[in-house]
Design an enzyme around this catalytic site. Structure first.
Site, mmCIF file in Angstrom:
data_model
loop_
_atom_site.group_PDB
_atom_site.id
_atom_site.type_symbol
_atom_site.label_atom_id
_atom_site.label_comp_id
_atom_site.label_asym_id
_atom_site.label_seq_id
_atom_site.Cartn_x
_atom_site.Cartn_y
_atom_site.Cartn_z
ATOM 1 C CG ASN A 94 81.936 17.697 21.593
ATOM 2 O OD1 ASN A 94 82.904 17.756 22.368
ATOM 3 N ND2 ASN A 94 82.060 17.380 20.304
ATOM 4 C CB SER A 151 88.548 24.374 26.893
ATOM 5 O OG SER A 151 89.958 24.391 26.763
ATOM 6 C CE1 TYR A 164 88.090 26.657 21.753
ATOM 7 C CE2 TYR A 164 89.762 26.741 23.472
ATOM 8 C CZ TYR A 164 88.809 26.032 22.761
ATOM 9 O OH TYR A 164 88.586 24.716 23.056
ATOM 10 C CE LYS A 168 85.431 25.385 23.988
ATOM 11 N NZ LYS A 168 84.349 24.432 23.709
#
Ligand code: NAD
Length: 254
Positions: A94, A151, A164, A168
């Site tokens: 996580n 995400s 980012y 993900k």
């Protein structure tokens, strides 16, 4: 209504477990009887505080300090945690970082630096692989499970930056191949949270916040517990689910 599990004798390692979604996951696991190793950055006082809080509540928790963005430290951390726990039933991968405190729009290419790429790749993508690889033998031994935190930025949304989002998306893909590679002993799944009210580094303007509520079919933002509930289910329920990414966003991307 929360689902109850009997996790007495079971163990889990939660990376990025000192705050937000990771902390909510560690607490839900511990309250269902699981012994939890809480990974946190070595200099983060929230790590020992989270362990103390769980122990004071009468649960079983140990600290697993370490930086998943560092190859050697990630492996050392996972091995030390398994050593302390004695076995490993679940790895919640996580830990994550946006490496920016404000959202960088897709057209703002000048804001995307080599340093930003390096940080998000090391922590959000390579960190997931490193911990999975180091934990694989122990997970296989007990037919355990991995749950990665992806995400909606890896699926539909721009997220805090294009770098980012790419990491993900990488987690979504890695989840499928790890599910193939670690089967039949280990199930591997992911959650893709939407807008979550957590101590996440990226600041939301009031307008962005209102917009995320307005656009969500269920008309609210997610809590860390909303995400943790699905992580725990994918870890200890969901016996025939593997290779999947479950979107938990209240219909934000519907
Ligand atoms: P958070 O900032 O509370 O949690 C992230 C945790 O990871 C922190 O405790 C942080 O210290 C830890 N961490 C960062 N780098 C680390 C490293 N190198 N090694 C070990 N630990 C490290 O925020 P959160 O919202 O709970 O984020 C948890 C996960 O959820 C992340 O992977 C994030 O990408 C993902 N996510 C969050 C949102 C959101 O809106 N908050 C949305 C989608 C996905």
């Amino acid at each position: 209504m929360a689902i109850h599990y009997d996790l007495a004798g079971r163990t889990a390692l939660v990376t990025g477990g000192a705050s937000g979604i990771g902390l909510a996951t560690a607490m839900q696991l511990a309250r269902n009887g699981c012994t939890v190793a809480i990974n946190h950055l070595p200099d983060d006082p929230r790590g020992p505080e989270a362990v103390a809080r769980l122990v004071n509540e009468g649960h079983r928790a140990v600290a697993a300090p370490g930086n998943v963005g560092d190859a050697a430290d990630a492996v050392r951390m996972v091995e030390a945690a398994i050593d302390k726990l004695g076995r490993l039933d679940m790895l919640a991968n996580n830990a994550g970082t946006p490496a920016t405190s404000r959202m960088i729009q897709p057209h703002e290419l000048d804001m995307i630096t080599e340093e930003l790429w390096a940080t998000v790749l090391q922590v959000n993508l390579l960190g997931v692989f490193r911990c999975a690889k180091a934990a694989a033998p122990a997970l296989k031994a007990v037919h355990g499970a991995i749950v990665n935190t992806a995400s909606i930025a890896g699926l539909h949304n721009p997220g805090s930056s294009l770098a980012y989002g790419a990491t993900k998306a990488g987690v979504v893909n890695l989840t499928k191949n790890l599910a193939r590679g670690l089967a039949p002993e280990v199930r591997v799944n992911a959650v893709a949270p939407g807008a979550v009210d957590s101590p996440w580094m990226v600041e939301w303007t009031n307008e962005q916040r209102a917009n995320s509520i307005e656009r969500a079919a269920l008309k609210r933002r997610c809590t860390p517990d909303d995400i943790a509930e699905v992580i725990v289910f994918l870890g200890f329920g969901a016996a025939m689910v593997t290779g999947q990414t479950v979107v938990v966003d209240g219909g934000l991307t519907l």
